[in-house]
Design a protein around this motif. Sequence first.
Motif, PDB file in Angstrom:
ATOM      1  N   LYS A 181       7.837  12.060 -13.092  1.00 53.59           N
ATOM      2  CA  LYS A 181       9.055  11.304 -13.400  1.00 53.59           C
ATOM      3  C   LYS A 181       8.831   9.796 -13.369  1.00 53.59           C
ATOM      4  O   LYS A 181       9.646   9.042 -13.843  1.00 53.59           O
ATOM      5  CB  LYS A 181      10.151  11.682 -12.380  1.00 53.59           C
ATOM      6  N   ARG A 235       2.651  19.210 -11.722  1.00 55.23           N
ATOM      7  CA  ARG A 235       3.112  18.567 -12.962  1.00 55.23           C
ATOM      8  C   ARG A 235       2.822  19.462 -14.172  1.00 55.23           C
ATOM      9  O   ARG A 235       2.441  19.007 -15.250  1.00 55.23           O
ATOM     10  CB  ARG A 235       2.466  17.195 -13.142  1.00 55.23           C
ATOM     11  N   HIS A 243       0.848   7.390  -5.148  1.00 51.21           N
ATOM     12  CA  HIS A 243       1.606   8.653  -5.171  1.00 51.21           C
ATOM     13  C   HIS A 243       0.723   9.780  -5.717  1.00 51.21           C
ATOM     14  O   HIS A 243       0.636  10.873  -5.136  1.00 51.21           O
ATOM     15  CB  HIS A 243       2.854   8.449  -6.031  1.00 51.21           C
ATOM     16  N   GLN A 270       2.206  13.458   7.046  1.00 46.09           N
ATOM     17  CA  GLN A 270       1.466  14.657   6.644  1.00 46.09           C
ATOM     18  C   GLN A 270       0.884  15.377   7.869  1.00 46.09           C
ATOM     19  O   GLN A 270       0.896  16.606   7.947  1.00 46.09           O
ATOM     20  CB  GLN A 270       0.344  14.260   5.663  1.00 46.09           C
ATOM     21  N   PHE A 307      16.242  12.576  -1.464  1.00 44.17           N
ATOM     22  CA  PHE A 307      15.224  13.099  -2.380  1.00 44.17           C
ATOM     23  C   PHE A 307      14.516  14.306  -1.759  1.00 44.17           C
ATOM     24  O   PHE A 307      14.308  15.328  -2.401  1.00 44.17           O
ATOM     25  CB  PHE A 307      14.210  11.993  -2.689  1.00 44.17           C
ATOM     26  N   ARG A 332       8.761   6.183  -8.626  1.00 44.30           N
ATOM     27  CA  ARG A 332       8.405   5.068  -7.756  1.00 44.30           C
ATOM     28  C   ARG A 332       8.179   3.780  -8.538  1.00 44.30           C
ATOM     29  O   ARG A 332       8.743   2.742  -8.182  1.00 44.30           O
ATOM     30  CB  ARG A 332       7.199   5.453  -6.883  1.00 44.30           C
TER      31      ARG A 332
HETATM   32  C1  GRG Z   1      -1.973   8.510   1.406  1.00 41.70           C
HETATM   33  C2  GRG Z   1      -4.268   8.195   2.418  1.00 41.70           C
HETATM   34  C3  GRG Z   1      -3.190   9.105   1.997  1.00 41.70           C
HETATM   35  C4  GRG Z   1      -3.342  10.431   2.158  1.00 41.70           C
HETATM   36  C5  GRG Z   1      -2.372  11.415   1.706  1.00 41.70           C
HETATM   37  C6  GRG Z   1      -1.572  14.373   1.513  1.00 41.70           C
HETATM   38  C7  GRG Z   1      -0.887  13.238   2.164  1.00 41.70           C
HETATM   39  C8  GRG Z   1      -1.750  12.210   2.836  1.00 41.70           C
HETATM   40  C9  GRG Z   1       0.432  13.081   2.171  1.00 41.70           C
HETATM   41  C10 GRG Z   1       1.353  13.992   1.451  1.00 41.70           C
HETATM   42  C11 GRG Z   1       2.368  13.184   0.723  1.00 41.70           C
HETATM   43  C12 GRG Z   1       3.213  14.040  -0.188  1.00 41.70           C
HETATM   44  C13 GRG Z   1       2.534  14.842  -1.224  1.00 41.70           C
HETATM   45  C14 GRG Z   1       4.542  14.021  -0.050  1.00 41.70           C
HETATM   46  C15 GRG Z   1       5.480  14.778  -0.922  1.00 41.70           C
HETATM   47  C16 GRG Z   1       6.258  13.792  -1.725  1.00 41.70           C
HETATM   48  C17 GRG Z   1       6.998  14.434  -2.851  1.00 41.70           C
HETATM   49  C18 GRG Z   1       8.345  14.961  -2.583  1.00 41.70           C
HETATM   50  C19 GRG Z   1       6.413  14.507  -4.057  1.00 41.70           C
HETATM   51  C20 GRG Z   1       7.066  14.912  -5.303  1.00 41.70           C
HETATM   52  O1  GRG Z   1       7.429  13.695  -5.949  1.00 41.70           O
HETATM   53  P1  GRG Z   1       8.070  13.677  -7.393  1.00 41.70           P
HETATM   54  O2  GRG Z   1       9.102  14.750  -7.504  1.00 41.70           O
HETATM   55  O3  GRG Z   1       6.826  14.071  -8.297  1.00 41.70           O
HETATM   56  O4  GRG Z   1       8.517  12.279  -7.685  1.00 41.70           O
HETATM   57  P2  GRG Z   1       6.457  13.595  -9.777  1.00 41.70           P
HETATM   58  O5  GRG Z   1       5.446  14.604 -10.233  1.00 41.70           O
HETATM   59  O6  GRG Z   1       7.704  13.591 -10.615  1.00 41.70           O
HETATM   60  O7  GRG Z   1       5.855  12.227  -9.647  1.00 41.70           O
END
Ligand code: GRG
Length: 309
Positions: free
Chosen positions: A59, A110, A91, A171, A232, A62
């Motif tokens: 989307k 995605r 992200h 996380q 969200f 951010r």
């Molecule tokens: C940042 C150093 C570092 C490591 C990563 C794996 C991790 C540590 C953290 C997990 C973060 C995570 C995946 C959170 C979920 C966030 C979430 C709800 C994602 C979905 O976002 P959307 O719906 O996705 O905006 P699109 O695909 O539309 O961008």
Amino acid sequence: MVTTGDNLVTEQETLNFDLSSYLKDKQQLVEAALDRSLPITRPEKIYQAMRYSLLAGGKRLRPILCLSACELAGGTSEMALPTACALEMIHTMSLIHDDLPAMDDDDYRRGKLTNHKVYGEDIAILAGDGLLSYAFEYAATHTRNVAPENLINVLARLGRTVGAAGLVGGQVLDLESEGQTDISVDTLKFIHTHKTGALLETSVVSGAILAGASDEDIQRLSQYAQNIGLAFQIVDDILDITATQEELGKTAGKDLRDQKVTYPRLWGIEESKKQAQNLVCGAIAQLTPYGAKADPLRAIANFIVTRKN
Ligand code: GRG
């Protein structure tokens, strides 16, 4: 959904705002900038892996929040575009790492196979690392017409947001909580304000800082972003139960399978929806002083609770 006089006015203003055209225009701007940001060079494989996930759609919420906040605070898209790209790089790297077998272990993201399914775990880890470090390099070297102290402030916030005080910390607690049945609402809130909310907040606040916003405006936008960040995640938890894999572009029903504590599990779906809507009303209330200038951020807040993926 609208409960107060203030919000009724903002809701009516938002009705005249064409969010889908706005999102389409901003998405095009971001897609083109991301494409230009990362040319393929040697060793090709790592650049291909980084581009595979970075340009896989999504989307672009951010980067759009960053551009919208910058414009609201009197800046331009051009001032915020490199930071907007950096936010999407961060992200995307978090999604690549989150999908790894050692973390959330998913095969789809995605609507496509996850990075490690295509390139292998070794390259997927490195693609995430490459995107994370490049995000900082890119924002630092490509930002123009921004006061240096504002850019440094943004880079420092980005660092804090991805580290143990933000995504990484959220996380870790999320991994530790898997399979536990007695997680409190407080712990769940900690996980999600760090894992999901922190980057959304930094997206909004960075845009405002780049434009040179006042402390009071930054405070308001920060509160707006905290509210939409939590909303969200609540909606994300609901969609995991109610949406299909095709709609989500990733495996559906995974939270239940992984025995995760979620908002619908603690509150039920109806109460979760109500809580998300209240948070969005609170977010919109923060925008009252800005009038029609804040229509994009108002409409995005409403979109958070009506989205289907
Ligand atoms: C940042 C150093 C570092 C490591 C990563 C794996 C991790 C540590 C953290 C997990 C973060 C995570 C995946 C959170 C979920 C966030 C979430 C709800 C994602 C979905 O976002 P959307 O719906 O996705 O905006 P699109 O695909 O539309 O961008």
